[in-house]
Design an enzyme around this catalytic site. Structure first.
Site, PDB file in Angstrom:
ATOM      1  N   ASP A  46       0.837  -1.207   0.000  1.00 39.09           N
ATOM      2  CA  ASP A  46       0.000   0.000   0.000  1.00 39.09           C
ATOM      3  C   ASP A  46       0.867   1.251   0.000  1.00 39.09           C
ATOM      4  O   ASP A  46       0.563   2.246  -0.665  1.00 39.09           O
ATOM      5  CB  ASP A  46      -0.910   0.021   1.236  1.00 39.09           C
ATOM      6  CG  ASP A  46      -2.020  -1.001   1.139  1.00 39.09           C
ATOM      7  OD1 ASP A  46      -2.809  -1.122   2.091  1.00 39.09           O
ATOM      8  OD2 ASP A  46      -2.096  -1.689   0.095  1.00 39.09           O
ATOM      9  N   ASP A  50       0.829   4.199  -2.709  1.00 39.06           N
ATOM     10  CA  ASP A  50       0.563   5.594  -2.337  1.00 39.06           C
ATOM     11  C   ASP A  50       1.668   6.519  -2.842  1.00 39.06           C
ATOM     12  O   ASP A  50       1.398   7.646  -3.274  1.00 39.06           O
ATOM     13  CB  ASP A  50       0.444   5.733  -0.812  1.00 39.06           C
ATOM     14  CG  ASP A  50      -0.827   5.080  -0.297  1.00 39.06           C
ATOM     15  OD1 ASP A  50      -0.928   4.840   0.919  1.00 39.06           O
ATOM     16  OD2 ASP A  50      -1.729   4.805  -1.130  1.00 39.06           O
ATOM     17  N   SER A  95     -21.297 -28.276  -1.501  1.00 40.84           N
ATOM     18  CA  SER A  95     -22.603 -28.247  -2.166  1.00 40.84           C
ATOM     19  C   SER A  95     -23.302 -29.574  -1.854  1.00 40.84           C
ATOM     20  O   SER A  95     -22.776 -30.391  -1.098  1.00 40.84           O
ATOM     21  CB  SER A  95     -22.433 -28.031  -3.663  1.00 40.84           C
ATOM     22  OG  SER A  95     -21.597 -29.032  -4.162  1.00 40.84           O
ATOM     23  N   LYS A 131     -35.352 -26.425   1.526  1.00 40.49           N
ATOM     24  CA  LYS A 131     -34.186 -25.918   0.791  1.00 40.49           C
ATOM     25  C   LYS A 131     -34.529 -24.492   0.344  1.00 40.49           C
ATOM     26  O   LYS A 131     -35.309 -24.295  -0.591  1.00 40.49           O
ATOM     27  CB  LYS A 131     -33.868 -26.812  -0.398  1.00 40.49           C
ATOM     28  CG  LYS A 131     -32.594 -26.420  -1.111  1.00 40.49           C
ATOM     29  CD  LYS A 131     -32.193 -27.501  -2.101  1.00 40.49           C
ATOM     30  CE  LYS A 131     -30.864 -27.230  -2.761  1.00 40.49           C
ATOM     31  NZ  LYS A 131     -30.727 -25.936  -3.381  1.00 40.49           N
ATOM     32  N   GLU A 187     -28.686 -19.306   4.644  1.00 36.42           N
ATOM     33  CA  GLU A 187     -29.150 -18.772   3.366  1.00 36.42           C
ATOM     34  C   GLU A 187     -29.727 -17.381   3.580  1.00 36.42           C
ATOM     35  O   GLU A 187     -30.584 -17.181   4.445  1.00 36.42           O
ATOM     36  CB  GLU A 187     -30.237 -19.721   2.828  1.00 36.42           C
ATOM     37  CG  GLU A 187     -30.394 -19.692   1.346  1.00 36.42           C
ATOM     38  CD  GLU A 187     -29.374 -20.567   0.610  1.00 36.42           C
ATOM     39  OE1 GLU A 187     -28.453 -21.136   1.245  1.00 36.42           O
ATOM     40  OE2 GLU A 187     -29.494 -20.657  -0.618  1.00 36.42           O
TER      41      GLU A 187
HETATM   42  S1  IVH Z   1     -26.845 -27.551   3.916  1.00 37.03           S
HETATM   43  C1  IVH Z   1     -22.923 -29.372   3.826  1.00 37.03           C
HETATM   44  N1  IVH Z   1     -29.323 -26.794   4.245  1.00 37.03           N
HETATM   45  O1  IVH Z   1     -28.508 -25.386  -1.091  1.00 37.03           O
HETATM   46  C2  IVH Z   1     -24.265 -28.851   3.742  1.00 37.03           C
HETATM   47  N2  IVH Z   1     -28.154 -26.044   2.310  1.00 37.03           N
HETATM   48  O2  IVH Z   1     -27.648 -27.094  -3.291  1.00 37.03           O
HETATM   49  C3  IVH Z   1     -24.332 -27.552   3.079  1.00 37.03           C
HETATM   50  N3  IVH Z   1     -29.466 -24.545   0.888  1.00 37.03           N
HETATM   51  O3  IVH Z   1     -25.137 -24.444  -1.095  1.00 37.03           O
HETATM   52  C4  IVH Z   1     -25.631 -27.032   2.793  1.00 37.03           C
HETATM   53  N4  IVH Z   1     -31.281 -24.515   2.126  1.00 37.03           N
HETATM   54  O4  IVH Z   1     -26.937 -22.671  -0.494  1.00 37.03           O
HETATM   55  C5  IVH Z   1     -28.235 -26.738   3.456  1.00 37.03           C
HETATM   56  N5  IVH Z   1     -31.508 -26.147   4.699  1.00 37.03           N
HETATM   57  C6  IVH Z   1     -30.428 -26.092   3.913  1.00 37.03           C
HETATM   58  C7  IVH Z   1     -30.392 -25.337   2.737  1.00 37.03           C
HETATM   59  C8  IVH Z   1     -29.236 -25.347   1.950  1.00 37.03           C
HETATM   60  C9  IVH Z   1     -30.721 -24.042   1.023  1.00 37.03           C
HETATM   61  C10 IVH Z   1     -28.592 -24.275  -0.255  1.00 37.03           C
HETATM   62  C11 IVH Z   1     -27.173 -23.926   0.099  1.00 37.03           C
HETATM   63  C12 IVH Z   1     -26.336 -24.959  -0.596  1.00 37.03           C
HETATM   64  C13 IVH Z   1     -27.237 -25.399  -1.693  1.00 37.03           C
HETATM   65  C14 IVH Z   1     -26.869 -26.760  -2.196  1.00 37.03           C
END
Ligand code: IVH
Length: 434
Positions: A46, A50, A95, A131, A187
């Site tokens: 930085d 600068d 995921s 979800k 989320e």
């Molecule tokens: S658990 C290791 N729980 O779905 C477990 N994910 O398709 C990690 N998501 O990346 C995720 N609701 O963004 C979990 N009740 C829930 C969820 C959830 C939405 C999303 C989350 C994840 C994606 C996977």
């Protein structure tokens, strides 16, 4: 060469020297800006950066006639922030593998049994959660203080959106009684009601409207100016952890209870299910509730309840073996209306029918949808060649919901009902009130 020049006191520079050096400085500073703001990989400290800017400024003060159109001083203060800096997740953000039907769910449970070598009569309890259709984030608390927050990114590295997340009232800034290091994952989403209100306000102000609550949440969260995020109605459901300095729950259910106890919003629609029958019953129950829930969900997530089993199961290619997403079939889809044909009913009624480029909606391939009657066609101005949104709800005949006018071919023409019956050739009459 410009390194030599940079050593020269500014008072000793000739106008030609100054012009050469200003050109080099503009190029170098722009490159440092790019590395810093876009790549998050600065090449200089930085202090060195600068110093470059300062020298540029001093030369410009002495030779104001040489100030370049692309001078870095035109960008002072408002550094061209083109992105967020990066945060390396202490534990990767995984995921989920997908299940689309009962068979996939059964196989998921069987795989778990095999992996853990469970006796046939040993139940595998899973927590079924909704979800949430939003964006996953990781919130890091150290000694009870929210210190950073990040998007999922590629799972290993996310974007630093700490400032944005700190504007969300539902996210606790401090927590009491939690482990010294606690990463909470969940989320971020926008409720259907808040989405509708935001879009109405955006439209009234002549601003961009969002396609759905998920896009609205993403667009609101990933704002370089956190004061915009602060004005947007964002919500959170917490559902997992990342790094924790000490384990605090021996089940997923207990983990959710603990998160709720620390003040994190946890989705109320959670169930413990003891077998595939309970899982599928619950899936049907939630799917029926789906339209009435105040937020969008796109399926269910099943997680093995016992943490010791979760640990033993581990992960395979960036998804845990102990969890799976069970998707709901999409209810709406986009496709092209290739032709409008006329269906003649038993009583001689003429019904316009949309013949579609086949598309999967709600788990079923759809190639025809009803257009109901002449008035409906006129009201929606549905034409052959149009790109349309179709909807299928339960067992009812798929319908054309709307036309994406921007995708309409130039030569398209409004549709008119035929004047003669396509089957018998007699003239088609529109009866009073029909
Ligand atoms: S658990 C290791 N729980 O779905 C477990 N994910 O398709 C990690 N998501 O990346 C995720 N609701 O963004 C979990 N009740 C829930 C969820 C959830 C939405 C999303 C989350 C994840 C994606 C996977």
């Amino acid at each position: 060469m410009h390194d030599d020049l940079r050593a020269t006191p500014v008072e000793d520079l000739t106008p030609l020297d100054a012009a050469v050096e200003l050109a080099a400085l503009a190029k170098d500073i722009a490159e440092h800006d790019r590395r810093y703001y876009q790549d998050d990989a600065p090449a200089v400290s930085d202090a060195d950066y600068d110093a470059l800017r300062h020298r540029n400024q001093v030369i410009e003060e002495r030779f104001p006639e040489l100030i370049r159109a692309d001078s870095p001083s035109n960008r002072v203060g408002a550094a061209p922030a083109q992105g967020f800096s990066k945060i390396l997740h202490a534990r990767p953000m995984l995921s989920l593998a997908n299940a689309f039907n009962a068979e996939d769910v059964t196989e998921f449970l069987q795989r778990i049994r095999r992996f853990l070598s469970l006796a046939d009569d040993e139940p595998v309890v899973v927590v079924a959660e909704t979800k949430i259709d939003g964006l996953s984030v990781s919130l890091r608390y150290v000694e009870g203080e929210l210190v950073s927050g990040a998007t999922r990114g590629d799972g290993e590295t996310g974007e630093d959106i700490t400032r944005n997340l700190k504007t969300i009232a539902e996210i606790p800034q401090t927590i009491v009684g939690a482990p010294a290091v606690l990463e909470v994952r969940g989320e971020i989403f926008m409720s259907k009601e808040d989405f509708a209100a935001l879009n109405a306000a955006q439209e009234a102000a002549g601003e961009k409207v969002f396609a759905n609550p998920r896009n609205a949440a993403a667009g609101s969260l990933r704002q370089l100016d956190a004061s915009i995020t602060a004005r947007r109605p964002l919500s959170l459901f917490a559902y997992a952890t990342g790094e924790v300095s000490e384990e605090f729950a021996d089940s997923q259910w207990g983990l959710l209870d603990a998160l709720a106890g620390w003040g994190f919003p946890v989705n109320p629609e959670r169930r413990r299910c003891a077998d595939v029958i309970e899982i599928l019953e619950n899936y049907d129950r939630i799917e029926a509730l789906r339209a009435d829930l105040p937020y969008d969900i796109d399926g269910m997530v099943y997680k093995v309840d016992r943490m010791d089993w979760q640990r033993r199961l581990g992960q395979v290619s960036r998804a845990p073996r102990w969890a799976i997403a069970h998707k709901f079939a999409a209810e709406k889809a986009q496709t092209v209306l290739e032709k409008i044909t006329i269906q003649v009913g038993r009583t001689g009624t003429l019904t316009p029918v949309a013949n579609l480029r086949p598309v999967t909606v709600g788990g079923v391939v759809v190639s025809r949808a009803t257009l109901h009657n002449e008035d409906e066609v006129a009201r929606k101005d549905v034409r052959e060649g149009d790109t349309v949104i179709i909807q299928r709800a339960g067992d009812v005949i798929p319908q054309v919901v709307s036309v994406i006018v921007e995708k309409r071919p130039r030569e398209s023409q409004a549709f008119h009902m035929p004047e003669v019956c396509p089957e018998c050739g007699s003239s088609a009459v529109r009866e009073e009130g029909e």
